[in-house]
Scaffold this motif. Structure first.
Motif, PDB file in Angstrom:
ATOM      1  N   ILE A 187       0.893  -1.105   0.182  1.00  0.00           N
ATOM      2  CA  ILE A 187      -0.053  -0.107  -0.122  1.00  0.00           C
ATOM      3  C   ILE A 187       0.789   1.280  -0.072  1.00  0.00           C
ATOM      4  CG2 ILE A 187      -1.682   1.255   1.226  1.00  0.00           C
ATOM      5  CD1 ILE A 187      -2.853  -1.405   2.342  1.00  0.00           C
ATOM      6  N   ARG A 188       1.833   1.319   0.868  1.00  0.00           N
ATOM      7  CA  ARG A 188       2.787   2.301   0.945  1.00  0.00           C
ATOM      8  C   ARG A 188       3.362   2.625  -0.499  1.00  0.00           C
ATOM      9  NH1 ARG A 188       3.534   7.367   2.213  1.00  0.00           N
ATOM     10  NH2 ARG A 188       5.693   7.939   2.566  1.00  0.00           N
ATOM     11  N   CYS A 189       3.950   1.651  -1.258  1.00  0.00           N
ATOM     12  CA  CYS A 189       4.696   1.811  -2.251  1.00  0.00           C
ATOM     13  C   CYS A 189       3.620   2.052  -3.605  1.00  0.00           C
ATOM     14  CB  CYS A 189       5.504   0.362  -2.695  1.00  0.00           C
ATOM     15  SG  CYS A 189       6.292   0.510  -4.199  1.00  0.00           S
ATOM     16  N   ASN A 190       2.421   1.709  -3.328  1.00  0.00           N
ATOM     17  CA  ASN A 190       1.375   1.840  -4.441  1.00  0.00           C
ATOM     18  C   ASN A 190       0.932   3.477  -4.120  1.00  0.00           C
ATOM     19  OD1 ASN A 190      -0.726   0.988  -6.341  1.00  0.00           O
ATOM     20  ND2 ASN A 190      -1.855   1.886  -4.811  1.00  0.00           N
ATOM     21  N   ASN A 191       0.999   4.204  -2.980  1.00  0.00           N
ATOM     22  CA  ASN A 191       0.572   5.439  -2.943  1.00  0.00           C
ATOM     23  C   ASN A 191       1.647   6.452  -3.506  1.00  0.00           C
ATOM     24  OD1 ASN A 191      -1.733   4.613  -1.508  1.00  0.00           O
ATOM     25  ND2 ASN A 191      -0.911   4.955   0.509  1.00  0.00           N
ATOM     26  N   GLU A 192       2.827   6.068  -3.121  1.00  0.00           N
ATOM     27  CA  GLU A 192       4.210   6.796  -3.908  1.00  0.00           C
ATOM     28  C   GLU A 192       4.103   6.698  -5.346  1.00  0.00           C
ATOM     29  OE1 GLU A 192       6.252   9.034  -2.138  1.00  0.00           O
ATOM     30  OE2 GLU A 192       4.674   8.631  -0.568  1.00  0.00           O
ATOM     31  N   SER A 193       3.723   5.591  -5.653  1.00  0.00           N
ATOM     32  CA  SER A 193       3.705   5.250  -7.182  1.00  0.00           C
ATOM     33  C   SER A 193       2.474   6.057  -7.881  1.00  0.00           C
ATOM     34  CB  SER A 193       3.857   3.972  -7.532  1.00  0.00           C
ATOM     35  OG  SER A 193       4.823   3.023  -7.173  1.00  0.00           O
ATOM     36  N   CYS A 194       1.456   5.977  -7.281  1.00  0.00           N
ATOM     37  CA  CYS A 194       0.584   6.883  -7.999  1.00  0.00           C
ATOM     38  C   CYS A 194       0.638   8.334  -7.942  1.00  0.00           C
ATOM     39  CB  CYS A 194      -0.800   6.785  -6.969  1.00  0.00           C
ATOM     40  SG  CYS A 194      -1.637   5.105  -7.190  1.00  0.00           S
ATOM     41  N   ILE A 195       1.684   8.939  -7.149  1.00  0.00           N
ATOM     42  CA  ILE A 195       1.905  10.413  -7.144  1.00  0.00           C
ATOM     43  C   ILE A 195       2.980  10.557  -8.181  1.00  0.00           C
ATOM     44  CG2 ILE A 195       3.179  12.053  -6.002  1.00  0.00           C
ATOM     45  CD1 ILE A 195       2.366  10.927  -3.476  1.00  0.00           C
ATOM     46  N   ARG A 196       3.705   9.705  -8.576  1.00  0.00           N
ATOM     47  CA  ARG A 196       4.736   9.632  -9.833  1.00  0.00           C
ATOM     48  C   ARG A 196       3.958   9.739 -11.002  1.00  0.00           C
ATOM     49  NH1 ARG A 196       9.954   6.295  -8.848  1.00  0.00           N
ATOM     50  NH2 ARG A 196      10.342   8.195  -7.917  1.00  0.00           N
ATOM     51  N   MET A 197       3.019   8.427 -10.900  1.00  0.00           N
ATOM     52  CA  MET A 197       2.215   8.312 -12.415  1.00  0.00           C
ATOM     53  C   MET A 197       1.342   9.450 -12.595  1.00  0.00           C
ATOM     54  SD  MET A 197       1.094   4.457 -11.549  1.00  0.00           S
ATOM     55  CE  MET A 197      -0.023   4.168 -13.185  1.00  0.00           C
ATOM     56  N   ARG A 198       0.927  10.190 -11.754  1.00  0.00           N
ATOM     57  CA  ARG A 198       0.117  11.344 -11.732  1.00  0.00           C
ATOM     58  C   ARG A 198       0.775  12.529 -12.551  1.00  0.00           C
ATOM     59  NH1 ARG A 198      -1.149  13.477  -6.905  1.00  0.00           N
ATOM     60  NH2 ARG A 198      -2.040  11.630  -6.349  1.00  0.00           N
ATOM     61  N   CYS A 199       1.987  12.769 -12.315  1.00  0.00           N
ATOM     62  CA  CYS A 199       2.892  13.799 -12.526  1.00  0.00           C
ATOM     63  C   CYS A 199       3.802  13.246 -14.017  1.00  0.00           C
ATOM     64  CB  CYS A 199       3.735  14.695 -11.603  1.00  0.00           C
ATOM     65  SG  CYS A 199       4.986  13.439 -11.112  1.00  0.00           S
ATOM     66  N   GLU A 200       3.902  11.998 -14.144  1.00  0.00           N
ATOM     67  CA  GLU A 200       4.659  11.890 -15.321  1.00  0.00           C
ATOM     68  C   GLU A 200       4.446  12.227 -16.746  1.00  0.00           C
ATOM     69  OE1 GLU A 200       7.268   7.743 -15.908  1.00  0.00           O
ATOM     70  OE2 GLU A 200       5.355   7.558 -14.973  1.00  0.00           O
ATOM     71  N   PRO A 201       3.296  12.354 -17.036  1.00  0.00           N
ATOM     72  CA  PRO A 201       2.878  12.754 -18.441  1.00  0.00           C
ATOM     73  C   PRO A 201       3.430  14.083 -18.683  1.00  0.00           C
ATOM     74  CG  PRO A 201       1.034  11.553 -17.468  1.00  0.00           C
ATOM     75  CD  PRO A 201       2.009  11.779 -16.264  1.00  0.00           C
ATOM     76  N   TYR A 202       3.690  14.777 -17.565  1.00  0.00           N
ATOM     77  CA  TYR A 202       4.034  16.200 -17.840  1.00  0.00           C
ATOM     78  C   TYR A 202       5.539  16.538 -17.524  1.00  0.00           C
ATOM     79  CZ  TYR A 202      -0.979  16.759 -17.032  1.00  0.00           C
ATOM     80  OH  TYR A 202      -2.331  16.736 -17.055  1.00  0.00           O
ATOM     81  N   MET A 203       6.253  15.257 -17.268  1.00  0.00           N
ATOM     82  CA  MET A 203       7.756  15.348 -17.196  1.00  0.00           C
ATOM     83  C   MET A 203       8.412  15.790 -18.731  1.00  0.00           C
ATOM     84  SD  MET A 203       8.330  15.083 -13.766  1.00  0.00           S
ATOM     85  CE  MET A 203       6.524  15.946 -13.923  1.00  0.00           C
ATOM     86  N   LYS A 204       8.772  17.106 -18.975  1.00  0.00           N
ATOM     87  CA  LYS A 204       9.158  17.563 -20.330  1.00  0.00           C
ATOM     88  C   LYS A 204      10.514  18.123 -20.163  1.00  0.00           C
ATOM     89  CE  LYS A 204       4.744  17.309 -22.580  1.00  0.00           C
ATOM     90  NZ  LYS A 204       3.554  18.030 -23.068  1.00  0.00           N
TER      91      LYS A 204
END
Length: 861
Positions: A81-98
């Motif tokens: 659960i802890r890793c999933n929460n942190e991964s969701c934060i990363r996945m949310r902003c990853e499309p904007y990583m330019k």
């Protein structure tokens, strides 16, 4: 607690790797099986329970198993659960990583660091605004051209986003993976600050300024090289560290002293604690030493190893304050849980892995080795303990060293014993010099004299070790399955050796109890009673009788008395010793094979990503290595940071033939760097003499110094090597060219191989291509000339070659616009599949199942 930490880690890995349920189940069964074995071993050492308490013991055992199952289940779920929460934060902003995207950012400064003459601000509680979207992200690092802001303040800035680069060649440093392990997804180049508010963390800010003042003191007291080493060792700041000294320490296997590790903190913390215990109680000494050590950890940047060591120190001090014993493995488990809860991605951080492995080696492996070798009553106990501690740490960290550095320092065990004993002296004198620097630089200079000698001694010993035969063993890229096999072999070997040792000790105890005949009646010294079997019994006055053979003694007063079989004991003892020795040798051999045995290299050719330049590796046969060009115009130190790691990863200790197409820097700069660092090149194949060219002169000078043979390779020159025939088509001495144009008449190589031909054109232009048309035929691979320039790869040239694959080596940020669209169109019309290093990284030609496969590094990873 150890099981909780392990299953919390399993939950994190389950989420990151997205393992199928059946694989996770197998892994959990293995871990639980290991726990059962360990528990049975612990129960075996305890006394057996009586019949009256048997039922109560069974009930407790069932309750214990239920509790363990519940704990590991919760730990597994919490890790996921802890890793999933942190991964969701990363996945949310990853499309904007330019790269270069304009952003607005708000975050609180929690740390500052000087690096490459820039001030870095670490921000958490970050709110990012990009492309009209606003969301929370992980921590980030912000750099400014100028300006300083205190720790604790919240700043709002405008800036541009910088995305850490991934590795593009085998063995290269992966900045993206490194920052991801720190839970940092992007960096920011600050342009303007339009808001600073909040409270300053005065303690952290004062500690930051104290660190900077101490750094200035060391710079004034010591020479540059010694100052850089001390600042790195004591303050955790690598800004002043000399790269040559760093490389020496790393290759010698003592680079751990250049980090604020657990050894540093344990020495410092225990020194303060023991000093205070002379005058104060456990509570006062524990609280004061913990506060001082915590401030020191904060001052040096609170690195991963430092935080782990500080948590373990707190638990140890708390145990002393409460009158409880301290268990290192339990302390490590608590520290691991704390660090992974804070950042689950630390499992992929090299510093975290080394720190945990070193503690496991110093506690678990060392203790087992001491029991196996039974050094408790050894005459040289302290020496053996130091040696075993060094060996145990090396055993645990060896796969990590091989995995991250592709080589193993062979004399690190002995060198670390000497260095570890010097470290406490370095800490004492180093801290003293730093404090005295506030009073008088000259006074501090007197204390610095012995410290300088010690630092020079460590550097000298490290350099001397590197000059010994076989000082560094190149192992190449290490596969994960080999690391897992190594650790499983180590675990099983220790378990088996401990069992043999325990059986041996039980045999000795049994022999001591049964070697003497017990009875009420004693016989005179002169008497000898014959055994029914064979041999005699030596009788001593008023003592029990020692027996040296099997049988019974005919004693008229007591009847027949059973005698211990000492010869059988001796036979059993020799058998156990042989098994102990054989098991140890077998375990060492398996672990050595897993780490040091070379793997079959399927690589035939690799066009490396060197930025705007060329660098091509060929392996025409087993243990035969060829390189073509090697340089870059936009990557600094391309030889050290891109080419050499690639060669180490593929276990290439030397190059047999190194071809140079021409002398432009984007083709030879990396080669010159490797030669200057004493990398072995047997034969240097040059296209022509050019005495007025600086790079040519430098190549000739270094080649003469290093003993490299120089060969001039021109049209008609051939080289039969391995399964390849390498033929030069240019330069042609019969052709007149413009002497001012270095690209004209550069070396062009035609390589024939049973599975397909290849052409490497350097920077050849259209005129060069027309000159060699009659020498060419269809090829499988074409290295496109001049990085895809529109003046190369003419239509006529491509029609003759009809390449299946066309590889372009160029940089995504080159100022020439390479590759030109005209060239790409011509390649597409010729039916070639275009592969570009700026898009996919290194392009590798591999042998797989008797076929040739083109692999793109970006897709391979």
């Amino acid at each position: 607690m150890c099981l909780v930490a392990i299953f919390f880690l399993v939950g994190i890995l389950w989420r990151i790797a997205v393992l199928p349920a059946w694989q996770l189940l197998i892994f959990v069964i293995i871990l639980m099986g290991m726990e059962v074995v360990l528990r049975q071993k612990r129960l075996h050492r305890k006394e057996t329970v009586s019949a009256d308490t048997c039922m109560n013991h069974k009930e407790k055992k069932i309750l214990y198993n239920v509790l363990i199952f519940a704990l590991v289940t919760v730990a597994l779920a919490m890790g996921y659960i802890r890793c999933n929460n942190e991964s969701c934060i990363r996945m949310r902003c990853e499309p904007y990583m330019k790269e270069g995207a304009d952003i607005q950012l708000q975050g609180e400064i929690y740390k500052k660091e000087c690096k490459n003459q820039q001030l870095l601000f670490y921000l958490d509680q970050v709110i990012l605004r990009v492309d009209g979207k606003q969301f929370s992200t992980h921590s980030t690092i912000v750099t400014f051209e100028d300006g300083d802001y205190p720790i604790g303040k919240t700043i709002t800035i405008n800036g541009s986003m910088k995305v850490p680069a991934s590795a593009t060649n085998d063995g290269n440093y992966d900045a993206r993976a490194y920052y991801h392990s720190l839970n940092i997804d992007y960096l920011v180049q600050g342009e303007s600050v339009f808001g600073v508010y909040g409270k300053t963390d005065w303690i952290a800010e004062k500690l930051w300024h104290l660190k900077e003042k101490l750094k200035e003191n060391y710079k004034m007291i010591f020479p540059d090289r010694d100052a850089g080493i001390l600042v790195t060792m004591l303050l955790g700041d690598k800004e002043l560290l000399d790269q040559e000294a760093k490389q020496i320490y790393q290759q010698a296997g003592v680079s751990h002293i250049l980090t604020i590790s657990g050894l540093h903190l344990s020495l410092l913390g225990m020194a303060i604690y023991r000093l205070l215990r002379r005058r104060a109680s456990f509570t006062i000494a524990g609280v004061v030493s913990s506060v001082v050590l915590g401030m020191y950890v904060c001052m040096v940047g609170a690195g991963i190893s430092a935080k782990r060591a500080f948590i373990m120190f707190l638990l140890m001090v708390l145990g002393k304050m409460l009158g409880r014993t301290y268990d290192s493995l339990t302390g490590l488990s608590v520290a691991v849980l704390f660090l992974l809860w804070e950042n689950p991605f630390l499992v992929f951080h090299a510093g975290f892995q080394f720190s945990v492995a070193a503690v496991l080696g110093a506690t678990w492996v060392r203790a087992d080795m001491e029991r196996i070798l039974s050094i408790g009553k050894c005459r040289w106990k302290k020496v053996w303990e130091a040696l075993l501690a060094s060996v145990a740490i090396q055993l645990m960290t060896l796969p990590l060293v091989a995995f991250y550095y592709y080589e193993i320092p062979m004399y690190a065990v002995l060198l670390n014993i000497l260095v570890a004993n010097m470290l406490s002296v370095i800490l004492i004198f180093g801290i003293t010099c730093g404090i005295l620097g506030f009073v008088s630089v000259k006074l501090a200079g007197f204390a610095a004299a012995p410290l300088g000698l010690i630092l020079h001694g460590i550097t000298g010993m490290s350099s001397a070790c590197l000059k010994l035969p076989g000082a560094v063993y190149l192992v190449g890229g290490l596969k994960i399955w080999r690391m897992i096999g190594y650790y499983m072999t180590l675990y099983l070997a220790l378990l088996l050796l401990l069992r043999f040792r325990r059986t041996y000790e039980e045999l000795k105890e049994s022999a001591k109890k049964n070697t003497w005949i017990s009875g009420k009646r004693m016989v005179r010294r002169e008497d000898k009673d014959r055994l029914w079997n064979r041999g005699t019994v030596n009788v001593q006055r008023e003592e029990k009788v020692r027996v040296w053979n099997r049988g019974t003694v005919n004693d008229p007063g007591e009847g027949k008395v059973r005698v211990w079989d000492v010869e059988r004991f001796r036979w059993e003892k020799r058998r156990l010793q042989k098994r102990l020795f054989a098991a140890g040798i077998l375990a060492v051999s398996i672990m050595q094979l897993l780490i040091m045995a070379p793997e079959k290299n399927q690589l035939l050719c690799a066009v490396l990503d060197v930025g705007q330049g060329d660098g091509i590796y060929l392996q025409p046969g087993e243990n035969v290595h060829v390189f073509i060009d090697g340089g870059s115009s936009d990557v600094s130190k391309v030889g050290r940071y891109r080419m050499l790691p690639f060669l180490k990863y593929h276990r290439v200790t030397s190059i047999d033939y190194w071809f140079v197409s021409h002398y432009d820097s984007d083709h030879v700069s990396g080669l010159i760097q490797l030669l200057e660092e004493d990398y072995r090149v047997e034969n240097l194949c040059l296209p022509y003499e050019e005495p007025d060219n600086e790079n040519y002169q430098q190549l000739m000078k270094i080649a003469e110094k290093s003993g490299t043979k120089v060969v001039f390779f021109s049209a008609g020159s051939r080289l039969e090597i391995g399964s390849c025939n390498i033929r030069a088509l240019l330069p042609d001495p019969n052709r007149s060219v413009d002497a001012g144009d270095a690209n004209e008449n550069c070396m062009v190589l035609y390589v024939t191989h049973p599975d397909g031909n290849m052409v490497f054109t350097g920077d050849a232009g259209a005129e060069d291509e027309r000159w060699i048309l009659s020498e060419l035929a269809s090829v499988k691979l074409l290295k496109v000339g001049h990085h895809g320039s529109k003046y190369s790869s003419s239509e006529e040239f491509l029609q003759v070659l009809s390449p299946e694959y066309a590889v372009i080596s160029c940089s995504s940020t080159n100022r020439y616009g390479h590759p030109h669209q005209e060239t790409l169109n011509r390649l597409e019309d010729a039916g070639a599949k275009v592969l570009r290093t700026d898009e996919v990284g290194a392009i590798e030609v591999l042998f797989q199942d008797d076929a040739v496969v083109i692999a793109e590094y970006g897709k391979k990873n």
